[in-house]
Design an enzyme around this catalytic site. Structure first.
Site, PDB file in Angstrom:
ATOM      1  N   ALA B  44      19.914   6.757   2.530  1.00 55.16           N
ATOM      2  CA  ALA B  44      20.234   7.162   1.328  1.00 55.16           C
ATOM      3  C   ALA B  44      21.030   8.631   1.391  1.00 55.16           C
ATOM      4  CB  ALA B  44      20.018   6.731   0.034  1.00 55.16           C
ATOM      5  N   GLY B  45      19.974   9.598   1.584  1.00 55.90           N
ATOM      6  CA  GLY B  45      20.415  10.960   1.696  1.00 55.90           C
ATOM      7  C   GLY B  45      21.093  11.404   2.784  1.00 55.90           C
ATOM      8  N   ARG B 330       9.468 -13.589  -2.114  1.00 54.45           N
ATOM      9  CA  ARG B 330       8.420 -12.502  -2.160  1.00 54.45           C
ATOM     10  C   ARG B 330       7.143 -12.528  -3.017  1.00 54.45           C
ATOM     11  NH1 ARG B 330      10.944  -7.291   0.396  1.00 54.45           N
ATOM     12  NH2 ARG B 330      11.545  -7.999   2.557  1.00 54.45           N
ATOM     13  N   HIS B 401       5.083  -2.452  -1.928  1.00 51.58           N
ATOM     14  CA  HIS B 401       6.152  -2.581  -0.990  1.00 51.58           C
ATOM     15  C   HIS B 401       7.231  -1.654  -1.244  1.00 51.58           C
ATOM     16  CE1 HIS B 401       8.298  -3.232   2.653  1.00 51.58           C
ATOM     17  NE2 HIS B 401       9.125  -4.004   2.088  1.00 51.58           N
TER      18      HIS B 401
HETATM   19  C1  LIG Z   1       7.257  -1.151   5.899  1.00 52.47           C
HETATM   20  C2  LIG Z   1       8.615  -1.336   5.392  1.00 52.47           C
HETATM   21  C3  LIG Z   1       9.580  -2.076   5.682  1.00 52.47           C
HETATM   22  C4  LIG Z   1      10.725  -2.411   5.240  1.00 52.47           C
HETATM   23  N1  LIG Z   1      11.632  -3.308   5.890  1.00 52.47           N
HETATM   24  C5  LIG Z   1      12.773  -3.144   5.251  1.00 52.47           C
HETATM   25  C6  LIG Z   1      13.733  -4.218   5.825  1.00 52.47           C
HETATM   26  O1  LIG Z   1      13.669  -4.741   6.977  1.00 52.47           O
HETATM   27  N2  LIG Z   1      15.153  -4.190   5.330  1.00 52.47           N
HETATM   28  C7  LIG Z   1      15.192  -3.785   3.886  1.00 52.47           C
HETATM   29  O2  LIG Z   1      16.409  -3.676   3.742  1.00 52.47           O
HETATM   30  N3  LIG Z   1      14.491  -2.578   3.402  1.00 52.47           N
HETATM   31  C8  LIG Z   1      13.377  -2.686   4.057  1.00 52.47           C
HETATM   32  N4  LIG Z   1      12.308  -1.741   3.603  1.00 52.47           N
HETATM   33  C9  LIG Z   1      12.795  -0.951   2.335  1.00 52.47           C
HETATM   34  C10 LIG Z   1      13.524   0.369   2.776  1.00 52.47           C
HETATM   35  O3  LIG Z   1      12.976   0.835   4.057  1.00 52.47           O
HETATM   36  C11 LIG Z   1      13.424   1.398   1.793  1.00 52.47           C
HETATM   37  O4  LIG Z   1      13.702   0.957   0.651  1.00 52.47           O
HETATM   38  C12 LIG Z   1      14.585   2.541   2.181  1.00 52.47           C
HETATM   39  O5  LIG Z   1      14.553   2.799   3.312  1.00 52.47           O
HETATM   40  C13 LIG Z   1      14.533   3.822   1.285  1.00 52.47           C
HETATM   41  O6  LIG Z   1      15.388   4.736   1.618  1.00 52.47           O
HETATM   42  P1  LIG Z   1      15.705   5.976   0.895  1.00 52.47           P
HETATM   43  O7  LIG Z   1      16.972   6.702   1.750  1.00 52.47           O
HETATM   44  O8  LIG Z   1      16.041   5.366  -0.814  1.00 52.47           O
HETATM   45  O9  LIG Z   1      14.471   6.694   0.784  1.00 52.47           O
HETATM   46  P2  LIG Z   1      13.546   7.388   1.887  1.00 52.47           P
HETATM   47  O10 LIG Z   1      13.909   6.731   3.189  1.00 52.47           O
HETATM   48  O11 LIG Z   1      11.963   6.962   1.493  1.00 52.47           O
HETATM   49  O12 LIG Z   1      13.666   8.888   1.912  1.00 52.47           O
HETATM   50  C14 LIG Z   1      13.217   9.788   1.079  1.00 52.47           C
HETATM   51  C15 LIG Z   1      13.669  11.077   1.329  1.00 52.47           C
HETATM   52  O13 LIG Z   1      13.399  11.927   0.359  1.00 52.47           O
HETATM   53  C16 LIG Z   1      12.730  13.064   0.748  1.00 52.47           C
HETATM   54  N5  LIG Z   1      11.766  13.381  -0.433  1.00 52.47           N
HETATM   55  C17 LIG Z   1      11.237  12.774  -1.341  1.00 52.47           C
HETATM   56  N6  LIG Z   1      10.908  13.557  -2.306  1.00 52.47           N
HETATM   57  C18 LIG Z   1      11.231  14.749  -1.885  1.00 52.47           C
HETATM   58  C19 LIG Z   1      10.966  15.936  -2.499  1.00 52.47           C
HETATM   59  N7  LIG Z   1      10.284  16.114  -3.595  1.00 52.47           N
HETATM   60  N8  LIG Z   1      11.475  17.113  -1.974  1.00 52.47           N
HETATM   61  C20 LIG Z   1      12.277  16.932  -0.749  1.00 52.47           C
HETATM   62  N9  LIG Z   1      12.457  15.917  -0.286  1.00 52.47           N
HETATM   63  C21 LIG Z   1      11.874  14.793  -0.838  1.00 52.47           C
HETATM   64  C22 LIG Z   1      11.739  12.586   2.124  1.00 52.47           C
HETATM   65  O14 LIG Z   1      11.597  13.604   2.813  1.00 52.47           O
HETATM   66  C23 LIG Z   1      12.741  11.493   2.572  1.00 52.47           C
HETATM   67  O15 LIG Z   1      13.828  12.419   3.576  1.00 52.47           O
HETATM   68  C24 LIG Z   1      11.076  -1.668   3.979  1.00 52.47           C
HETATM   69  C25 LIG Z   1      10.064  -0.650   3.510  1.00 52.47           C
HETATM   70  C26 LIG Z   1       8.907  -0.608   4.152  1.00 52.47           C
HETATM   71  C27 LIG Z   1       7.851   0.350   3.614  1.00 52.47           C
END
Ligand SMILES: Cc1cc2nc3c(=O)[nH]c(=O)nc-3n(C[C@H](O)[C@H](O)[C@H](O)COP(=O)(O)OP(=O)(O)OC[C@H]3O[C@@H](n4cnc5c(N)ncnc54)[C@H](O)[C@@H]3O)c2cc1C
Ligand code: SF4
Ligand code: FES
Lengths: 243, 637
Positions: B44-45, B330, B401
């Site tokens: 997302a970011g 799930r 998860h």
């Molecule tokens: C093992 C596993 C397998 C998965 N498989 C799938 C799949 O097959 N298909 C699917 O659709 N989804 C899957 N998911 C879910 C999916 O991966 C996540 O929901 C998604 O990637 C989240 O993305 P995001 O960009 O929101 O956050 P994240 O990728 O968690 O990124 C968070 C970011 O925020 C930063 N951050 C956090 N707090 C702070 C702070 N206080 N200060 C500065 N930076 C900060 C971190 O450094 C990071 O860069 C899976 C999840 C897991 C755990």
């Protein structure tokens, strides 16, 4: 089992480092190497001493954060796994284990076992991408890609950017990392368009960061947790000469 | 607090188009005068930061890892959904939308979810253009699989590393902008405060994790893309670093926290092996396409799996859910496994595990095919457990998860604080009470590539660029908060480590607010958490100093937030007196043990307002209005 750890401790980038002995007690075979260190760190913290700093995040071999040289081998010597995937069943009671950080001029130390690998990011910033903006792209199926090309590109794209290849190389060369990115993109029609420009600027950035030259000894391939093949280096060399 | 979701009027399939037309635009020459802070570099970011910079905004991006490429998104294995209908098996935008709403047990917002399904199609085009090597057929076209209970094949994947490949695509787009000087990247930097000036989000206070330096950053808007909070449970499938700090601290500054009790448990994880366990490893759900889940019929049957004849096995998912069988959603699969273990029929040394057996599939398809499909997962299983799943069944158990809850946002992905946008897993988003497999990646990228960069423009077009100076008193005050908290953590010098507190809190939450919840248990947890929090602040020990690289200190700050957030989680779970999706209250179930919703009383989003650490938060309700969908009872029989 009980183990003796000889761990590289270094307070900060500018202070001198040295090996310090730590004891790991009641280690169970099902623990991962990093969990073993967690337990040692808990004991240190309970005694008010500073825990051993090391990088890790995913703990399943995909983020590329973990980076320990264990008994002289980056990631510990099990084929195709990162440090976080190494389990204690590969060690035996009474063993002495040395633990060091990645050592390379282009990876300056941060603390204990943590180093600064931002040089890798800067190499990617120099050209390790396809220059497309968001939106306005053609339908994903508009351009068929032979399965063999896609599979080979995927082999290269599997690189986790850990830097073990650099740590293993006597010249601290980053060739395997760079070649993996160059080939991942050059093998796909979307990336081919700017392949020449990419390889030139990435190699230039690599040299500027202070990584050494490649003498094709293959120590990088041997430690790579994703088993990235040396062939990508020869492919890149060809592309580089052509460009 | 006023919550206006602002869904556009008109038919569902025209809302986004209409909204796009109606949104005001920022003149291209003006865009560079607007500064945007993006916290987080996951899917997302990174996608948001890259796209905003392409559009001409000036962006600062922050993450706590040493490189944006290491964000937790990297670990997603299974795949990403999109309504491309390349397989011609009857998929469509409307079907993906409906599956998502139904899968979320009718607790999601209709307009957002429809837009997500619409945009799914663009994501795949974008990723392919970036060089994401999705799996293909021999003819060169993209291939798909059916995933997590879907009855159509709409999941795109790149071996078992889909998240990695998508994130590398977004990271490369981001790197291109960093190289061009349009994004200023701050790795190893943690956001610790959100700064409001005149009620608007205008910046953040961060700590440089290498030097310990505390500093302020001002902007015209702040985007949080900081991921989910599964790690409040201590053990989860999330990366170790994932935490709730950014969103929790925004909540403490007035952002509403929505549906915290909607947490998702994944049925196929490797069971816990001991107290040292630092995280749980997910085995991709795709394994359930060919594996059969079973436990012994008899309690305490300690025979090796190959010594247990067919007649003594209970393939409980196939028995209970004949049409979905091993592919039941799930939450249903997880609860069924828990029930089997509660009955004393669990397997493995701890009794907390069930078998996932590939013997039949290997016989039917040959070991080669199974190796081709799941080779890397079988290798991973063997690396961790030392056992080969080709020769004996895997042992699996559910684990925390994903978190559907998060900061409340409107249709524009803006929170109730003007100028604070929230994307990805960090917002409460589009999944209702339960997320379908392969839909989180889709949502993160839809938010970051295709929604936020445009809705933020609408916000800017209706405000003037007015980035305050970082010497504004609000920044100074927030910096002081950070320094005081750090000082406080370091000065307790008690006896217990942050890990030991975190582990205790996590276990409490897993027992009382995990797969199944009830009033009595939640009340116990709500009594215990404040006690634990008090002990935390009296008996914590944090080694080292503030002006240096100090992982213990970073972590202690995150655990401090869990100590408060855990209470909010349980409060929400207690208040929602129904079962829906990932929130299962044992008091509210059908005769067959299915989640029993109460649509009369509970079809609303719970949005919580912070009132002080030891004060009860205030509940605000956003009613869920379904214009086109008819609510039905979910049935996977
Ligand atoms: C093992 C596993 C397998 C998965 N498989 C799938 C799949 O097959 N298909 C699917 O659709 N989804 C899957 N998911 C879910 C999916 O991966 C996540 O929901 C998604 O990637 C989240 O993305 P995001 O960009 O929101 O956050 P994240 O990728 O968690 O990124 C968070 C970011 O925020 C930063 N951050 C956090 N707090 C702070 C702070 N206080 N200060 C500065 N930076 C900060 C971190 O450094 C990071 O860069 C899976 C999840 C897991 C755990
Ligand atoms: S090529 Fe291998 S060793 Fe080098 S960074 Fe990539 S994954 Fe690590
Ligand atoms: S911790 Fe992520 S690869 Fe080892």
């Amino acid at each position: 089992m009980n183990l003796t750890l000889k761990v590289w401790r270094q307070k900060s980038a500018n202070s001198p480092g040295r090996f310090q002995d730590h004891t790991a007690r009641n280690v169970m075979p099902d623990m991962s190497f990093l969990e073993m260190l967690d337990v040692v760190n808990e004991e240190l913290a309970e005694r008010g001493e500073e825990p051993i700093a090391f990088d890790s995040d995913c703990r399943e071999g995909i983020c590329g954060a973990c980076s320990l040289v264990i008994n002289g081998i980056p990631h510990g010597g099990n084929a195709g796994t990162a440090t976080c995937q190494l389990h204690m069943r590969h060690f035996h009671d009474g063993q002495t284990i040395t633990i060091e950080p990645w050592r390379a001029r282009a990876f300056p130390p941060v603390k204990d076992l943590v180093v600064d690998r931002s040089a890798f990011d800067r190499i990617i910033q120099s050209g390790g991408f396809v220059s497309v903006n968001t939106g306005g792209t053609p339908d994903a199926n508009a351009l068929p890609i032979p399965k063999v090309d896609q599979e080979l590109a995927m082999d290269a794209a599997a690189c986790i950017g850990c830097g073990a290849c650099v740590a293993a190389c006597k010249n601290a060369s980053a060739m395997l990392f760079v070649a993996a990115k160059v080939q991942h993109l050059a093998l796909l029609p979307q990336g081919k368009v700017e392949a020449n420009r990419r390889v030139l600027s990435m190699v230039e950035a690599m040299d500027a960061e202070g990584f050494g030259a490649c003498s094709v000894t293959g120590s990088c391939e041997a430690v790579c947790p994703k088993q990235i093949s040396l062939d990508f280096i020869s492919r890149m060399n060809r592309d580089y000469l052509k460009a | 607090m006023h919550l206006d979701a602002k869904p556009p009027s008109g038919p569902l399939d025209k809302k986004w188009e209409k909204h796009q037309l109606e949104m005001k635009l920022v003149n291209p020459a003006n865009k560079r005068r607007f500064d945007v802070i993006v916290v987080g570099s996951g899917l997302a970011g990174a996608s948001a930061a890259a796209t905003l910079a392409e559009l001409g905004y000036h962006v600062k991006c922050f993450c706590f890892q040493d490189s944006p490429r290491r964000a937790h998104s990297i670990a997603a294995q299974g795949g990403i959904n999109a309504a491309k209908n390349y397989q011609n098996d009857g998929d469509s935008v409307r079907r993906l939308f409906y599956d998502t709403i139904k899968g979320g047990d009718f607790r999601g917002r209709e307009a957002n979810t429809y837009r997500l399904a619409q945009l799914s199609v663009n994501i795949i085009d974008q990723c392919v253009a970036q060089g994401v090597p999705f799996a293909r057929e021999y003819g060169g076209l993209l291939t798909n699989r059916s995933f997590g209970g879907a009855q159509v094949s709409r999941t795109f994947y790149a071996r078992g590393q889909t998240g990695q490949q998508l994130l590398i695509g977004a990271y490369q787009a981001l790197s291109r902008q960093i190289g061009a000087g349009t994004v200023e990247m701050h790795p190893r930097t943690e956001m610790l405060e959100l700064v409001l000036v005149d009620g608007q989000a205008k910046g953040i206070v961060v700590r440089n994790l290498v030097t310990g330096e505390v500093s302020s950053h001002a902007a015209d808007a702040v985007v949080l893309a900081t991921g989910g909070y599964s790690n409040v449970f201590y053990l989860s499938t999330n990366a170790r670093g994932c935490n709730v700090t950014a969103t929790h601290r925004a909540y403490k500054k007035g952002a509403a926290f929505a549906n915290p009790c909607y947490t998702q448990i994944h049925p196929t994880c490797i069971p816990v092996s001991g107290d040292h366990q630092s995280k749980l490893t997910l085995m991709s759900e795709s394994l359930r396409n060919d594996g059969r889940v079973w436990v012994p019929k008899k309690k305490g049957d300690k025979r090796a799996p190959d010594q247990i004849p067919e007649a003594d096995r209970d393939y409980f998912l196939e028995r209970k859910y004949p049409s979905f069988g091993n592919l039941a959603p799930r939450d249903i699969s997880s609860r069924a496994a828990k029930e089997a273990c509660d009955e004393g029929r669990g397997v493995g040394p701890t009794g907390l595990g069930v078998y996932l057996d590939f013997a039949d599939a290997i016989q039917r398809l040959g070991e080669g095919t199974i190796r081709e499909r799941y080779g890397n997962l079988f290798d991973m299983y063997e690396t961790i457990t030392g056992e080969s799943a080709y020769q004996q069944p895997m042992r699996i158990f559910p684990a925390l998860h994903y978190t559907m809850g998060g900061l409340w946002v409107d249709y524009n992905l803006m929170s109730n604080i003007p100028g604070l946008f929230v994307v990805g897993e960090a917002n409460f988003s589009d999944h209702g009470a339960n997320r379908l497999g392969a839909s989180a990646l889709m949502q993160g990228l839809a938010d970051g590539y295709f929604i936020l960069p445009y809705t933020i423009g609408n916000y800017f077009a209706s405000t003037k660029p007015q980035k305050p100076s970082v010497s504004h008193p609000e920044f100074k005050k927030s910096e002081e908060n950070v320094r005081n908290q750090t000082k406080r953590l370091l000065s307790i010098k008690g006896k217990r480590t942050a890990t030991s507190f975190h582990r205790e809190l996590g276990k409490l939450l897993w027992d009382k607010c995990g797969m199944a919840r009830d009033e009595a248990g939640l009340k116990q947890a709500l009594k215990r958490i404040p006690e634990l929090r008090e002990e935390f602040w009296q008996n914590l020990t944090v080694p080292g100093d503030s002006g240096e690289f100090n992982q213990s200190l970073e972590y202690a700050g995150r655990v401090a937030d869990y100590m408060e957030f855990g209470e909010l989680l349980c409060t929400d779970a207690l208040t929602r007196r129904e079962s829906c999706g990932g929130h299962f209250r044992t008091e509210f179930q059908t005769e067959d043990g299915e989640a029993l919703r109460d649509d009369e009383a509970f079809s609303f989003v719970s949005a919580w307002e912070f009132k002080g650490v030891d004060q009860a938060p205030v509940l605000h309700k956003e009613p869920l209005v379904y214009e086109e969908v008819k609510m039905t009872q979910r049935s996977y029989k």
